[in-house]
Design a protein around this motif. Structure first.
Motif, PDB file in Angstrom:
ATOM      1  N   PHE A  89      20.053 -19.157  43.709  1.00 54.83           N
ATOM      2  CA  PHE A  89      20.118 -18.334  45.317  1.00 54.83           C
ATOM      3  C   PHE A  89      20.496 -17.033  44.476  1.00 54.83           C
ATOM      4  CE2 PHE A  89      20.565 -15.800  48.634  1.00 54.83           C
ATOM      5  CZ  PHE A  89      19.359 -15.814  50.338  1.00 54.83           C
ATOM      6  N   ILE A  90      21.445 -16.512  44.317  1.00 57.99           N
ATOM      7  CA  ILE A  90      21.340 -15.319  44.028  1.00 57.99           C
ATOM      8  C   ILE A  90      20.592 -14.694  42.392  1.00 57.99           C
ATOM      9  CG2 ILE A  90      23.398 -14.133  42.551  1.00 57.99           C
ATOM     10  CD1 ILE A  90      25.501 -15.630  43.766  1.00 57.99           C
ATOM     11  N   LYS A  91      20.816 -16.069  41.587  1.00 60.72           N
ATOM     12  CA  LYS A  91      19.389 -15.368  40.304  1.00 60.72           C
ATOM     13  C   LYS A  91      18.025 -14.944  40.668  1.00 60.72           C
ATOM     14  CE  LYS A  91      22.275 -18.317  37.023  1.00 60.72           C
ATOM     15  NZ  LYS A  91      21.925 -19.505  35.978  1.00 60.72           N
ATOM     16  N   ARG A  92      17.482 -16.574  41.662  1.00 60.82           N
ATOM     17  CA  ARG A  92      16.051 -16.288  42.833  1.00 60.82           C
ATOM     18  C   ARG A  92      16.358 -14.870  43.212  1.00 60.82           C
ATOM     19  NH1 ARG A  92      17.033 -21.175  44.078  1.00 60.82           N
ATOM     20  NH2 ARG A  92      16.586 -20.491  46.536  1.00 60.82           N
ATOM     21  N   LYS A  93      17.177 -14.382  44.290  1.00 58.88           N
ATOM     22  CA  LYS A  93      17.492 -13.060  45.097  1.00 58.88           C
ATOM     23  C   LYS A  93      17.707 -11.934  43.485  1.00 58.88           C
ATOM     24  CE  LYS A  93      16.553 -14.839  48.238  1.00 58.88           C
ATOM     25  NZ  LYS A  93      14.834 -14.674  49.217  1.00 58.88           N
ATOM     26  N   MET A  94      18.190 -11.822  42.496  1.00 57.75           N
ATOM     27  CA  MET A  94      18.408 -10.630  41.948  1.00 57.75           C
ATOM     28  C   MET A  94      17.326 -10.406  41.116  1.00 57.75           C
ATOM     29  SD  MET A  94      21.166  -9.322  42.311  1.00 57.75           S
ATOM     30  CE  MET A  94      21.011  -8.456  40.956  1.00 57.75           C
ATOM     31  N   ALA A  95      16.424 -11.700  40.253  1.00 59.27           N
ATOM     32  CA  ALA A  95      15.415 -11.741  39.737  1.00 59.27           C
ATOM     33  C   ALA A  95      14.198 -11.187  40.464  1.00 59.27           C
ATOM     34  CB  ALA A  95      14.385 -12.915  39.625  1.00 59.27           C
ATOM     35  N   GLU A  96      14.162 -11.336  42.277  1.00 64.42           N
ATOM     36  CA  GLU A  96      12.702 -10.636  43.826  1.00 64.42           C
ATOM     37  C   GLU A  96      13.492  -9.408  43.329  1.00 64.42           C
ATOM     38  OE1 GLU A  96      12.978 -12.767  47.052  1.00 64.42           O
ATOM     39  OE2 GLU A  96      12.648 -15.337  46.377  1.00 64.42           O
ATOM     40  N   TYR A  97      14.946  -9.170  43.436  1.00 65.60           N
ATOM     41  CA  TYR A  97      14.953  -7.264  43.987  1.00 65.60           C
ATOM     42  C   TYR A  97      14.667  -6.816  42.463  1.00 65.60           C
ATOM     43  CZ  TYR A  97      18.064  -3.136  43.119  1.00 65.60           C
ATOM     44  OH  TYR A  97      18.397  -2.095  43.144  1.00 65.60           O
ATOM     45  N   ASP A  98      14.373  -7.126  41.210  1.00 66.80           N
ATOM     46  CA  ASP A  98      14.226  -6.776  40.436  1.00 66.80           C
ATOM     47  C   ASP A  98      12.575  -6.495  40.200  1.00 66.80           C
ATOM     48  OD1 ASP A  98      17.111  -6.475  39.073  1.00 66.80           O
ATOM     49  OD2 ASP A  98      16.507  -7.737  37.971  1.00 66.80           O
ATOM     50  N   ALA A  99      12.442  -7.328  40.661  1.00 66.12           N
ATOM     51  CA  ALA A  99      10.418  -6.960  40.017  1.00 66.12           C
ATOM     52  C   ALA A  99       9.847  -6.247  41.419  1.00 66.12           C
ATOM     53  CB  ALA A  99      10.470  -8.523  40.670  1.00 66.12           C
ATOM     54  N   LEU A 100      10.483  -6.115  42.355  1.00 61.92           N
ATOM     55  CA  LEU A 100      10.461  -5.349  43.610  1.00 61.92           C
ATOM     56  C   LEU A 100      10.781  -4.308  42.915  1.00 61.92           C
ATOM     57  CD1 LEU A 100       9.216  -5.407  45.921  1.00 61.92           C
ATOM     58  CD2 LEU A 100      11.356  -5.118  47.552  1.00 61.92           C
ATOM     59  N   LYS A 101      11.966  -3.484  42.519  1.00 66.42           N
ATOM     60  CA  LYS A 101      12.428  -2.137  42.729  1.00 66.42           C
ATOM     61  C   LYS A 101      11.283  -2.098  40.960  1.00 66.42           C
ATOM     62  CE  LYS A 101      15.788   0.087  40.218  1.00 66.42           C
ATOM     63  NZ  LYS A 101      17.266  -0.145  40.058  1.00 66.42           N
TER      64      LYS A 101
END
Length: 120
Positions: A89-101
């Motif tokens: 979950f943390i890995k997916r959310k960090m990837a989503e955060y990086d893509a959004l950023k």
């Protein structure tokens, strides 16, 4: 919806359900469904799958005024599985955060590049 996205979504629901059940084992299925934003049938399906996999054990809550009340207990396997799901979950959310950023930074760059310069 792709299988990968569906699996991620199912993992997220399972992870969040396990977290809630661990902290509130007497929660009703209706309350759990509401907390997760899914249907009552969806949470029933989720709980049955977690029980079938041996991650959750259901026991009658004998001292409950509601005679059909249950306690949802995480098994040792369920606790270990929750930890694995937390990592994913943390890995997916960090990837989503990086893509959004990155998308926001790109949009800001485009916006600044397209703003007309005023002569003063």
């Amino acid at each position: 919806m792709t299988n990968r996205r569906k699996n991620s979504r199912d993992e997220d629901v399972n992870f969040r359900a396990l977290r809630i059940l661990e902290s509130n084992p007497q929660i009703s299925q209706r309350e759990l469904a509401k907390a997760l934003g899914i249907s009552l049938g969806g949470i029933n399906y989720c709980l049955n799958a977690l029980v079938e996999k041996g991650h959750v054990k259901i026991a009658n809550f004998r001292s409950s005024q509601n005679k059909i009340g249950y306690i949802y207990e995480l098994t040792p396997e369920g606790i270990a599985h929750r930890a694995i799901l937390a990592s994913r979950f943390i890995k997916r959310k960090m990837a989503e955060y990086d893509a959004l950023k990155a998308e926001i930074e790109s949009l800001q760059a485009d916006m600044h590049a397209n703003v007309p310069v005023e002569d003063g």
